[in-house]
Design a protein around this motif. Sequence first.
Motif, PDB file in Angstrom:
ATOM      1  N   ASP A   1       0.586  -1.287  -0.135  1.00 59.59           N
ATOM      2  CA  ASP A   1       0.158  -0.237  -0.030  1.00 59.59           C
ATOM      3  C   ASP A   1       0.796   0.996   0.012  1.00 59.59           C
ATOM      4  N   CYS A   2       0.288   2.394  -0.772  1.00 56.23           N
ATOM      5  CA  CYS A   2       1.855   3.297  -1.643  1.00 56.23           C
ATOM      6  C   CYS A   2       0.973   4.430  -1.021  1.00 56.23           C
ATOM      7  N   VAL A   3       1.513   5.538   0.231  1.00 56.20           N
ATOM      8  CA  VAL A   3       1.045   6.261   0.601  1.00 56.20           C
ATOM      9  C   VAL A   3       1.577   7.536  -0.288  1.00 56.20           C
ATOM     10  N   VAL A   4       1.063   7.960  -1.961  1.00 62.39           N
ATOM     11  CA  VAL A   4       1.568   9.075  -2.473  1.00 62.39           C
ATOM     12  C   VAL A   4       1.523  11.031  -2.141  1.00 62.39           C
ATOM     13  N   PHE A   5       2.632  11.198  -1.882  1.00 65.99           N
ATOM     14  CA  PHE A   5       2.158  12.939  -0.911  1.00 65.99           C
ATOM     15  C   PHE A   5       2.880  13.597  -2.738  1.00 65.99           C
TER      16      PHE A   5
ATOM     17  N   GLY B   1      -1.192  -2.598  -4.564  1.00 67.26           N
ATOM     18  CA  GLY B   1      -1.572  -4.295  -4.912  1.00 67.26           C
ATOM     19  C   GLY B   1      -0.750  -5.493  -4.740  1.00 67.26           C
ATOM     20  N   PHE B   2      -0.316  -5.889  -5.056  1.00 70.86           N
ATOM     21  CA  PHE B   2       0.243  -7.314  -5.292  1.00 70.86           C
ATOM     22  C   PHE B   2       1.361  -7.561  -5.149  1.00 70.86           C
ATOM     23  N   LEU B   3       2.565  -8.756  -4.901  1.00 72.10           N
ATOM     24  CA  LEU B   3       3.852  -8.954  -5.650  1.00 72.10           C
ATOM     25  C   LEU B   3       3.980  -9.773  -6.716  1.00 72.10           C
ATOM     26  N   LEU B   4       4.064  -9.873  -7.983  1.00 73.14           N
ATOM     27  CA  LEU B   4       3.976 -10.944  -9.140  1.00 73.14           C
ATOM     28  C   LEU B   4       5.711 -12.161  -7.969  1.00 73.14           C
ATOM     29  N   LYS B   5       4.852 -13.105  -8.336  1.00 75.55           N
ATOM     30  CA  LYS B   5       5.503 -14.169  -7.385  1.00 75.55           C
ATOM     31  C   LYS B   5       6.862 -14.444  -7.492  1.00 75.55           C
ATOM     32  N   LYS B   6       7.789 -13.547  -8.591  1.00 77.11           N
ATOM     33  CA  LYS B   6       9.090 -13.570  -8.687  1.00 77.11           C
ATOM     34  C   LYS B   6       9.561 -12.462  -9.477  1.00 77.11           C
ATOM     35  N   GLU B   7       8.163 -11.725  -7.907  1.00 78.06           N
ATOM     36  CA  GLU B   7       9.192 -10.057  -8.529  1.00 78.06           C
ATOM     37  C   GLU B   7       9.808  -9.456  -6.994  1.00 78.06           C
ATOM     38  N   PRO B   8      10.763  -8.553  -7.084  1.00 77.17           N
ATOM     39  CA  PRO B   8      11.346  -8.037  -6.047  1.00 77.17           C
ATOM     40  C   PRO B   8      10.312  -7.009  -5.394  1.00 77.17           C
ATOM     41  N   ILE B   9      10.648  -6.614  -4.102  1.00 76.46           N
ATOM     42  CA  ILE B   9       9.487  -5.946  -3.362  1.00 76.46           C
ATOM     43  C   ILE B   9       9.343  -4.818  -4.184  1.00 76.46           C
ATOM     44  N   GLU B  10      10.748  -3.810  -4.153  1.00 76.37           N
ATOM     45  CA  GLU B  10      11.245  -2.941  -4.242  1.00 76.37           C
ATOM     46  C   GLU B  10      11.154  -2.678  -6.044  1.00 76.37           C
ATOM     47  N   MET B  11      10.926  -3.466  -6.458  1.00 75.85           N
ATOM     48  CA  MET B  11      10.114  -3.637  -8.168  1.00 75.85           C
ATOM     49  C   MET B  11       8.558  -3.091  -8.183  1.00 75.85           C
ATOM     50  N   ALA B  12       7.904  -4.027  -7.191  1.00 74.36           N
ATOM     51  CA  ALA B  12       6.605  -4.752  -7.108  1.00 74.36           C
ATOM     52  C   ALA B  12       5.840  -3.218  -6.725  1.00 74.36           C
ATOM     53  N   ALA B  13       7.048  -2.047  -6.148  1.00 70.36           N
ATOM     54  CA  ALA B  13       6.144  -1.230  -5.569  1.00 70.36           C
ATOM     55  C   ALA B  13       6.857   0.268  -6.603  1.00 70.36           C
TER      56      ALA B  13
ATOM     57  N   ASP C   1       8.036   7.310 -13.656  1.00 65.08           N
ATOM     58  CA  ASP C   1       9.457   6.488 -13.358  1.00 65.08           C
ATOM     59  C   ASP C   1      10.273   6.995 -12.602  1.00 65.08           C
ATOM     60  N   GLU C   2      10.567   8.070 -12.450  1.00 59.39           N
ATOM     61  CA  GLU C   2      11.867   7.913 -11.351  1.00 59.39           C
ATOM     62  C   GLU C   2      10.814   8.870 -10.416  1.00 59.39           C
ATOM     63  N   ILE C   3      10.791   8.221  -8.923  1.00 59.56           N
ATOM     64  CA  ILE C   3      10.206   8.270  -7.665  1.00 59.56           C
ATOM     65  C   ILE C   3      10.694   8.279  -6.310  1.00 59.56           C
ATOM     66  N   PHE C   4      10.908   9.037  -5.233  1.00 61.46           N
ATOM     67  CA  PHE C   4      11.345   8.822  -3.938  1.00 61.46           C
ATOM     68  C   PHE C   4      10.258   7.951  -3.712  1.00 61.46           C
ATOM     69  N   LEU C   5      11.063   6.367  -3.125  1.00 58.79           N
ATOM     70  CA  LEU C   5      10.040   5.611  -2.693  1.00 58.79           C
ATOM     71  C   LEU C   5      10.474   5.554  -1.553  1.00 58.79           C
ATOM     72  N   GLN C   6       9.959   5.293   0.284  1.00 63.88           N
ATOM     73  CA  GLN C   6      10.693   4.899   1.129  1.00 63.88           C
ATOM     74  C   GLN C   6       9.336   4.307   1.664  1.00 63.88           C
ATOM     75  N   GLN C   7      10.005   3.206   1.822  1.00 59.73           N
ATOM     76  CA  GLN C   7       8.942   1.959   2.863  1.00 59.73           C
ATOM     77  C   GLN C   7       8.783   2.242   4.417  1.00 59.73           C
ATOM     78  N   PHE C   8       8.352   2.385   4.564  1.00 58.07           N
ATOM     79  CA  PHE C   8       7.738   3.006   6.132  1.00 58.07           C
ATOM     80  C   PHE C   8       7.461   1.800   7.609  1.00 58.07           C
TER      81      PHE C   8
END
Length: 253
Positions: free
Chosen positions: A25-29, A54-66, A77-84
Amino acid sequence: MLTEKELKEYCAGARENYLAHISIDCVVFGFHEGLMKVLLLEVKDEGEWYLPGGFLLKKEPIEMAANRILKERTGLDEIFLQQFHVFGDPDRSKQHFDMYKDMIAPEENWFTNRFLTIGYYALVDFCETNPAPDQFAAKCSWRDLNDLPELKLDHALILKTALDTLRLQLNYQPIGYNLMPKEFTMPELQKLYETILDKKLDRRNFQRRMLGFSILTRSDQPRKGGAHKAPYLYSFDLENYKAALTEGFKGGW
Protein backbone atom coordinates in the motif's frame (compact mmCIF):
# COMPACT_ATOMS: atom_id res chain seq x y z
CA MET A 1 -18.18 -4.66 -5.35
CA LEU A 2 -17.30 -7.41 -7.81
CA THR A 3 -19.93 -9.67 -9.30
CA GLU A 4 -19.57 -13.42 -8.72
CA LYS A 5 -18.15 -13.89 -12.23
CA GLU A 6 -15.68 -11.02 -11.81
CA LEU A 7 -14.65 -12.34 -8.40
CA LYS A 8 -13.96 -15.85 -9.75
CA GLU A 9 -11.91 -14.47 -12.65
CA TYR A 10 -9.94 -12.13 -10.42
CA CYS A 11 -9.21 -14.75 -7.75
CA ALA A 12 -8.08 -17.30 -10.36
CA GLY A 13 -5.69 -14.77 -11.89
CA ALA A 14 -4.41 -13.65 -8.49
CA ARG A 15 -3.65 -17.21 -7.35
CA GLU A 16 -1.80 -17.92 -10.58
CA ASN A 17 0.26 -14.73 -10.77
CA TYR A 18 0.67 -13.16 -7.34
CA LEU A 19 2.28 -14.03 -4.03
CA ALA A 20 -0.37 -14.84 -1.45
CA HIS A 21 -0.59 -13.07 1.94
CA ILE A 22 1.57 -10.04 1.01
CA SER A 23 0.43 -6.73 -0.46
CA ILE A 24 1.81 -3.22 -0.91
CA ASP A 25 0.00 0.00 0.00
CA CYS A 26 1.38 3.37 -1.06
CA VAL A 27 0.92 6.85 0.35
CA VAL A 28 1.68 9.26 -2.49
CA PHE A 29 2.34 12.85 -1.38
CA GLY A 30 2.31 15.88 -3.68
CA PHE A 31 2.51 19.62 -3.01
CA HIS A 32 0.49 22.19 -4.95
CA GLU A 33 -0.43 25.83 -4.32
CA GLY A 34 0.70 25.65 -0.71
CA LEU A 35 -1.22 22.45 0.12
CA MET A 36 -0.10 18.87 0.71
CA LYS A 37 -2.00 16.41 -1.45
CA VAL A 38 -2.55 12.65 -1.18
CA LEU A 39 -3.40 10.38 -4.10
CA LEU A 40 -6.49 8.23 -3.44
CA LEU A 41 -8.64 5.70 -5.30
CA GLU A 42 -12.44 5.66 -5.26
CA VAL A 43 -13.74 2.12 -5.76
CA LYS A 44 -16.35 1.41 -8.44
CA ASP A 45 -19.95 1.06 -7.20
CA GLU A 46 -18.87 1.51 -3.56
CA GLY A 47 -18.00 5.20 -3.28
CA GLU A 48 -15.32 4.14 -0.81
CA TRP A 49 -11.79 5.54 -0.75
CA TYR A 50 -8.51 3.64 -0.50
CA LEU A 51 -4.78 4.19 -0.89
CA PRO A 52 -3.19 2.95 -4.12
CA GLY A 53 -1.85 -0.56 -3.73
CA GLY A 54 -1.37 -3.96 -5.26
CA PHE A 55 0.21 -7.39 -4.98
CA LEU A 56 3.65 -8.83 -5.69
CA LEU A 57 4.23 -11.03 -8.70
CA LYS A 58 5.57 -14.39 -7.52
CA LYS A 59 9.16 -13.75 -8.60
CA GLU A 60 9.18 -9.96 -8.31
CA PRO A 61 11.46 -8.08 -5.87
CA ILE A 62 9.49 -5.96 -3.39
CA GLU A 63 11.07 -2.65 -4.46
CA MET A 64 10.34 -3.43 -8.10
CA ALA A 65 6.71 -4.20 -7.24
CA ALA A 66 6.32 -0.89 -5.40
CA ASN A 67 7.78 1.04 -8.33
CA ARG A 68 5.54 -0.82 -10.78
CA ILE A 69 2.42 -0.06 -8.75
CA LEU A 70 3.32 3.62 -8.44
CA LYS A 71 4.11 3.95 -12.14
CA GLU A 72 0.70 2.48 -12.98
CA ARG A 73 -1.03 5.01 -10.71
CA THR A 74 1.09 8.12 -11.42
CA GLY A 75 2.71 7.60 -14.83
CA LEU A 76 6.10 8.46 -13.30
CA ASP A 77 9.28 6.39 -13.62
CA GLU A 78 11.59 8.05 -11.12
CA ILE A 79 9.87 8.34 -7.75
CA PHE A 80 11.27 8.96 -4.28
CA LEU A 81 9.97 5.84 -2.57
CA GLN A 82 10.51 4.93 1.07
CA GLN A 83 9.42 1.75 2.83
CA PHE A 84 8.21 2.74 6.30
CA HIS A 85 6.21 0.00 8.04
CA VAL A 86 4.56 -3.43 7.78
CA PHE A 87 0.90 -3.67 8.80
CA GLY A 88 -0.33 -7.08 9.91
CA ASP A 89 -3.41 -6.89 12.12
CA PRO A 90 -5.25 -10.22 11.70
CA ASP A 91 -8.52 -8.42 10.97
CA ARG A 92 -7.17 -5.72 8.66
CA SER A 93 -8.86 -7.33 5.59
CA LYS A 94 -12.03 -8.41 7.37
CA GLN A 95 -14.19 -5.99 5.39
CA HIS A 96 -13.29 -7.63 2.08
CA PHE A 97 -13.51 -11.11 3.57
CA ASP A 98 -17.04 -10.45 4.82
CA MET A 99 -18.03 -8.85 1.51
CA TYR A 100 -17.09 -11.85 -0.61
CA LYS A 101 -17.12 -14.86 1.74
CA ASP A 102 -20.46 -16.29 0.54
CA MET A 103 -19.93 -15.75 -3.20
CA ILE A 104 -17.42 -18.53 -3.95
CA ALA A 105 -15.78 -21.41 -2.08
CA PRO A 106 -13.16 -20.33 0.49
CA GLU A 107 -10.36 -22.27 -1.22
CA GLU A 108 -11.04 -20.31 -4.42
CA ASN A 109 -11.46 -16.93 -2.74
CA TRP A 110 -8.31 -14.77 -2.79
CA PHE A 111 -9.81 -12.49 -0.16
CA THR A 112 -9.88 -15.24 2.47
CA ASN A 113 -6.09 -14.81 2.75
CA ARG A 114 -4.68 -12.87 5.68
CA PHE A 115 -2.63 -10.11 4.06
CA LEU A 116 0.42 -8.43 5.51
CA THR A 117 0.89 -5.12 3.72
CA ILE A 118 4.18 -3.30 3.25
CA GLY A 119 3.75 0.46 3.50
CA TYR A 120 5.63 2.82 1.19
CA TYR A 121 5.39 6.57 0.91
CA ALA A 122 6.26 8.42 -2.28
CA LEU A 123 7.11 12.07 -2.93
CA VAL A 124 6.16 13.20 -6.43
CA ASP A 125 5.87 16.32 -8.55
CA PHE A 126 2.16 17.14 -8.50
CA CYS A 127 2.22 18.80 -11.93
CA GLU A 128 4.03 15.89 -13.59
CA THR A 129 1.68 13.22 -12.26
CA ASN A 130 -0.99 11.64 -14.45
CA PRO A 131 -3.30 9.86 -11.97
CA ALA A 132 -4.81 6.64 -13.37
CA PRO A 133 -7.30 4.31 -11.63
CA ASP A 134 -6.75 0.56 -11.34
CA GLN A 135 -9.25 -2.09 -12.43
CA PHE A 136 -11.33 -1.70 -9.26
CA ALA A 137 -11.41 2.11 -9.13
CA ALA A 138 -13.81 4.60 -10.68
CA LYS A 139 -11.20 7.32 -10.33
CA CYS A 140 -7.76 8.12 -9.00
CA SER A 141 -7.44 11.69 -7.79
CA TRP A 142 -5.59 14.07 -5.49
CA ARG A 143 -7.21 15.07 -2.20
CA ASP A 144 -6.09 17.75 0.25
CA LEU A 145 -4.33 16.32 3.28
CA ASN A 146 -6.50 18.47 5.57
CA ASP A 147 -9.74 17.47 3.84
CA LEU A 148 -9.64 13.72 3.36
CA PRO A 149 -12.62 11.37 2.96
CA GLU A 150 -12.99 8.38 5.28
CA LEU A 151 -10.52 5.68 4.26
CA LYS A 152 -11.48 1.99 4.39
CA LEU A 153 -9.68 -0.97 5.93
CA ASP A 154 -6.67 0.29 7.91
CA HIS A 155 -5.68 2.86 5.30
CA ALA A 156 -6.20 5.82 7.65
CA LEU A 157 -3.62 4.25 9.98
CA ILE A 158 -1.25 3.64 7.06
CA LEU A 159 -1.58 7.28 5.98
CA LYS A 160 -1.01 8.60 9.51
CA THR A 161 2.06 6.40 9.95
CA ALA A 162 3.46 7.60 6.62
CA LEU A 163 2.96 11.24 7.59
CA ASP A 164 4.57 10.69 10.99
CA THR A 165 7.55 9.05 9.26
CA LEU A 166 7.85 11.91 6.77
CA ARG A 167 7.85 14.45 9.61
CA LEU A 168 10.55 12.46 11.39
CA GLN A 169 12.61 12.37 8.20
CA LEU A 170 12.71 16.17 8.14
CA ASN A 171 14.94 16.03 11.22
CA TYR A 172 17.76 14.16 9.52
CA GLN A 173 17.22 14.21 5.73
CA PRO A 174 16.27 16.89 3.20
CA ILE A 175 12.79 17.09 1.69
CA GLY A 176 11.69 19.04 -1.34
CA TYR A 177 13.48 17.93 -4.49
CA ASN A 178 10.60 15.63 -5.51
CA LEU A 179 7.87 18.03 -4.35
CA MET A 180 8.99 21.50 -5.44
CA PRO A 181 9.30 22.95 -8.96
CA LYS A 182 12.78 23.28 -10.47
CA GLU A 183 13.12 26.83 -9.12
CA PHE A 184 11.45 28.22 -6.03
CA THR A 185 11.79 30.95 -3.43
CA MET A 186 12.83 30.43 0.17
CA PRO A 187 9.31 31.35 1.43
CA GLU A 188 7.85 28.70 -0.89
CA LEU A 189 10.22 26.06 0.48
CA GLN A 190 9.44 27.15 4.04
CA LYS A 191 5.72 26.79 3.27
CA LEU A 192 6.34 23.17 2.25
CA TYR A 193 8.08 22.41 5.54
CA GLU A 194 5.41 24.20 7.57
CA THR A 195 2.67 22.31 5.77
CA ILE A 196 4.27 18.93 6.42
CA LEU A 197 5.06 19.75 10.06
CA ASP A 198 1.75 21.55 10.61
CA LYS A 199 3.43 24.42 12.46
CA LYS A 200 4.96 27.83 11.78
CA LEU A 201 8.75 28.16 11.50
CA ASP A 202 10.89 31.22 12.15
CA ARG A 203 11.85 32.73 8.78
CA ARG A 204 15.44 33.66 9.63
CA ASN A 205 16.21 30.38 11.40
CA PHE A 206 14.70 28.39 8.54
CA GLN A 207 16.76 30.21 5.90
CA ARG A 208 19.98 29.96 7.92
CA ARG A 209 19.53 26.26 8.48
CA MET A 210 18.59 25.42 4.88
CA LEU A 211 21.57 27.33 3.53
CA GLY A 212 23.80 25.63 6.09
CA PHE A 213 22.95 22.23 4.63
CA SER A 214 24.64 23.26 1.33
CA ILE A 215 21.89 21.63 -0.72
CA LEU A 216 20.59 24.83 -2.36
CA THR A 217 21.94 26.94 -5.20
CA ARG A 218 20.81 30.58 -5.38
CA SER A 219 20.12 32.20 -8.74
CA ASP A 220 22.05 35.36 -9.61
CA GLN A 221 18.80 37.21 -10.19
CA PRO A 222 15.64 37.51 -8.06
CA ARG A 223 12.27 36.46 -9.40
CA LYS A 224 11.11 38.93 -12.05
CA GLY A 225 8.00 41.04 -11.50
CA GLY A 226 6.02 41.46 -8.33
CA ALA A 227 7.27 43.42 -5.33
CA HIS A 228 10.25 45.78 -5.38
CA LYS A 229 12.26 43.43 -3.16
CA ALA A 230 11.53 40.27 -5.12
CA PRO A 231 12.81 37.07 -3.45
CA TYR A 232 15.72 35.17 -4.96
CA LEU A 233 15.11 31.90 -6.73
CA TYR A 234 16.75 28.70 -5.51
CA SER A 235 17.22 25.23 -6.91
CA PHE A 236 18.51 22.04 -5.35
CA ASP A 237 22.14 21.04 -5.79
CA LEU A 238 21.33 17.46 -6.73
CA GLU A 239 24.76 16.03 -5.88
CA ASN A 240 24.75 17.54 -2.39
CA TYR A 241 21.08 16.70 -1.95
CA LYS A 242 21.71 13.01 -2.69
CA ALA A 243 24.67 13.02 -0.32
CA ALA A 244 22.48 14.48 2.43
CA LEU A 245 19.89 11.75 1.83
CA THR A 246 22.63 9.15 2.34
CA GLU A 247 24.66 10.75 5.09
CA GLY A 248 21.92 12.69 6.85
CA PHE A 249 22.29 15.69 9.12
CA LYS A 250 21.53 16.50 12.72
CA GLY A 251 18.90 18.71 14.27
CA GLY A 252 15.18 19.18 14.58
CA TRP A 253 12.56 21.73 13.64
